[in-house]
Design a protein around this motif. Structure first.
Motif, PDB file in Angstrom:
ATOM      1  N   ARG A   1      41.604  54.097  45.848  1.00 63.89           N
ATOM      2  CA  ARG A   1      42.399  54.766  46.890  1.00 63.89           C
ATOM      3  C   ARG A   1      43.823  54.226  47.034  1.00 63.89           C
ATOM      4  N   LYS A   2      44.266  53.379  46.123  1.00 62.08           N
ATOM      5  CA  LYS A   2      45.683  53.016  46.096  1.00 62.08           C
ATOM      6  C   LYS A   2      46.050  52.576  44.677  1.00 62.08           C
ATOM      7  N   GLU A   3      47.325  52.609  44.366  1.00 66.05           N
ATOM      8  CA  GLU A   3      47.764  52.193  43.027  1.00 66.05           C
ATOM      9  C   GLU A   3      47.926  50.676  43.002  1.00 66.05           C
ATOM     10  N   TYR A   4      47.468  50.053  41.931  1.00 73.23           N
ATOM     11  CA  TYR A   4      47.658  48.609  41.739  1.00 73.23           C
ATOM     12  C   TYR A   4      48.548  48.392  40.513  1.00 73.23           C
ATOM     13  N   ASP A   5      49.615  47.606  40.664  1.00 70.46           N
ATOM     14  CA  ASP A   5      50.494  47.310  39.524  1.00 70.46           C
ATOM     15  C   ASP A   5      49.758  46.534  38.441  1.00 70.46           C
ATOM     16  N   ASN A   6      48.734  45.750  38.858  1.00 71.78           N
ATOM     17  CA  ASN A   6      48.024  44.897  37.896  1.00 71.78           C
ATOM     18  C   ASN A   6      46.821  45.585  37.247  1.00 71.78           C
TER      19      ASN A   6
ATOM     20  N   TYR B   1      33.298  49.128  39.632  1.00 67.71           N
ATOM     21  CA  TYR B   1      34.524  49.495  40.377  1.00 67.71           C
ATOM     22  C   TYR B   1      34.790  48.447  41.466  1.00 67.71           C
ATOM     23  N   LYS B   2      33.702  48.038  42.110  1.00 70.94           N
ATOM     24  CA  LYS B   2      33.823  47.033  43.181  1.00 70.94           C
ATOM     25  C   LYS B   2      34.328  45.716  42.604  1.00 70.94           C
ATOM     26  N   GLU B   3      33.738  45.340  41.456  1.00 71.74           N
ATOM     27  CA  GLU B   3      34.142  44.075  40.818  1.00 71.74           C
ATOM     28  C   GLU B   3      35.617  44.138  40.412  1.00 71.74           C
ATOM     29  N   ALA B   4      36.005  45.288  39.850  1.00 72.63           N
ATOM     30  CA  ALA B   4      37.412  45.448  39.422  1.00 72.63           C
ATOM     31  C   ALA B   4      38.334  45.356  40.637  1.00 72.63           C
ATOM     32  N   GLU B   5      37.918  45.976  41.734  1.00 72.14           N
ATOM     33  CA  GLU B   5      38.739  45.949  42.957  1.00 72.14           C
ATOM     34  C   GLU B   5      38.955  44.509  43.431  1.00 72.14           C
TER      35      GLU B   5
END
Ligand SMILES: Cc1cc2nc3c(=O)[nH]c(=O)nc-3n(C[C@H](O)[C@H](O)[C@H](O)COP(=O)(O)OP(=O)(O)OC[C@H]3O[C@@H](n4cnc5c(N)ncnc54)[C@H](O)[C@@H]3O)c2cc1C
Ligand code: SF4
Ligand code: SF4
Ligand code: SF4
Length: 415
Positions: free
Chosen positions: A171-176, A141-145
């Motif tokens: 904790r937030k939406e990412y368009d990518n 998850y950290k790597e993806a963030e």
């Protein structure tokens, strides 16, 4: 601070571990072989972040998909190498070709299952196909963030609770970000899987049975070289029979790769125990990520029942069902439509033969029997055999149920 009082209240997503600013949560394996978080209270600053990101404490709402499709990857080679209709590999290649990163599950060097990421087409192969064991999420998850913050396209594939965990972690939406889950029966215990592999390697029981091509001696423990839970070609299993194949090199037989074990689901001990729900994670019997509540863009799964609803579409090489939940998901499937054979379906048709889309599997009556025998014998084979053996009463019940169903069908036809 996270405190697990009920095992069913933790799906093992690792979001709390990865979010803790003091790194004071670690995962420890319990006696059933599942990982659970433990807090080092001496370092904890009581910030509450671990609770905020927990998808069990903060489940998402259920939602109806925007669209439901039956899909087949037009590349037959890719479809045959995939579990279902080969939708994952198409999506993944599309992301990689745009400079993106794909997260999924692969076998590690000990044949345990872990999450990792791929940045090239070649790195995608180990991520393909279902591994019916809970994967270790690690720090993914950290790597993806970090990739998301760097502006890279990210596709993350996982169980519905792993996707819910990722979404809570971010904790937030990412368009990518393209988040993809699958209809999830539940995840078997990594501890049971480890023990099962030891048993087939040391030829304790099933490996010595009729499906073993390689003859083993305890002196020459084979080295596993490949595992496929969904072999379609070898053995002529096709899509619907869940061909389970383990390949190995036997030191006593030179360096040649041979088939250590090859069978369909109802003849294989591990698959029998999995499908009888004997060793799923406790959270899987009370899953909080069903019915669109993973908060994914797309859900992929096997389109079971396609042979009845659209027989012309079924060639037993695999059909995916694709549930599209967001405009982003809709957009990417549209971009890939020339590489997919698609037909429109609907929620009812796609889920009737796959009810775990909506509800959890039931804890079986013989759950305790399995775990009691396993604790005593430390043998997966013995415990599964004992818990799946039919008693005289079971046989009578099955006979009566079949008789009743036949009567009902006849009665319906007459009316
Ligand atoms: C534990 C488990 C239970 C499932 N239960 C059902 C079910 O009840 N009904 C149903 O229709 N489908 C179920 N599926 C999904 C199904 O088996 C296929 O994975 C799905 O249809 C996608 O197939 P595909 O051909 O598009 O791609 P594939 O190439 O088969 O892609 C599989 C994808 O799943 C990921 N993956 C594989 N193993 C794991 C794992 N252990 N944990 C997290 N991610 C993993 C891979 O990285 C890849 O992204 C389950 C899958 C798993 C792993
Ligand atoms: S409360 Fe904060 S510091 Fe304590 S375990 Fe949770 S995240 Fe870590
Ligand atoms: S469900 Fe995930 S976030 Fe919640 S306690 Fe378990 S591992 Fe931590
Ligand atoms: S059944 Fe639910 S809790 Fe279990 S692995 Fe699947 S999504 Fe997670």
């Amino acid at each position: 601070m996270i405190k697990i009082t009920e095992k069913s209240e933790c799906c093992g997503c690792n979001a709390c571990v990865q979010r803790c600013p003091k790194q004071c949560i670690s995962m420890k394996e319990d006696e059933q072989g599942f990982l659970y978080p433990f807090v080092d209270t001496t370092s904890c600053i009581d910030c509450g972040l671990c609770e905020k990101v927990c998808p069990i404490l903060n489940p998402f709402d259920t939602k109806e998909p925007l669209q439901v499709l039956a899909a087949k990857n037009k590349n037959e080679d890719q479809r045959l190498k995939s579990s279902s209709g080969g939708t994952f590999i198409l999506l993944a290649e599309h992301i990689i070709k745009q400079g993106g990163v794909v997260f999924g599950a692969r076998f590690d060097t000990n044949w345990e299952v872990e999450h990792c990421y791929a940045e090239t087409i070649e790195e995608l192969e180990p991520l393909m196909r279902s591994k019916y064991v809970q994967s270790k999420i690690g720090n993914t998850y950290k790597e993806a963030e970090q990739f998301l913050k760097d502006g890279r396209l990210v596709m993350f594939v996982g169980t519905s609770c792993q996707i819910a965990g990722l979404k809570r972690f971010l904790r937030k939406e990412y368009d990518n970000l393209l988040a993809v889950d699958f209809i999830c029966h539940g995840v078997p215990s990594p501890g049971i899987w480890r023990k099962y592999l030891e048993e087939i390697k040391s030829s304790r029981s099933e490996a010595a049975g009729k499906n073993t091509v390689l003859s083993l001696s305890l002196k020459s423990v084979p080295v596993i070289t490949g595992i496929n839970f969904r072999e379609k070609q070898q053995g002529g299993y096709g899509w619907k029979k869940y061909g389970f194949v383990v390949q190995a090199k036997s030191p006593s037989k030179g360096d040649k790769n041979s088939v250590l074990l090859s069978s369909i689901f109802n003849e294989n001990i591990f698959m029998k125990g999995f499908l009888a729900n004997l060793y799923l994670r406790p959270s899987c019997y009370k899953c909080k990520a069903k019915n669109g509540s993973a908060n994914s863009d797309i859900t992929i799964a096997d389109f079971w029942g396609i042979q009845k609803s659209h027989p012309e579409f079924d060639d037993d090489k695999g059909v995916s069902v694709v549930f599209i939940h967001t405009c982003k998901g809709k957009g990417i499937i549209k971009e890939l439509s020339s590489r997919l054979d698609l037909i429109d379906s609907n929620l009812k048709e796609a889920t009737l033969p796959n009810p775990v889309y909506f509800r959890s599997c039931q804890e079986p009556k013989k759950y305790s029997l399995f775990w009691n025998i396993y604790k005593k014998t430390k043998s997966v084979h013995e415990a599964v055999n004992a818990a799946t053996k039919l008693t005289f009463i079971d046989v009578i019940k099955i006979f009566l149920r079949r008789f009743y169903n036949k009567l009902r069908r006849t009665f319906k036809m007459v009316n």
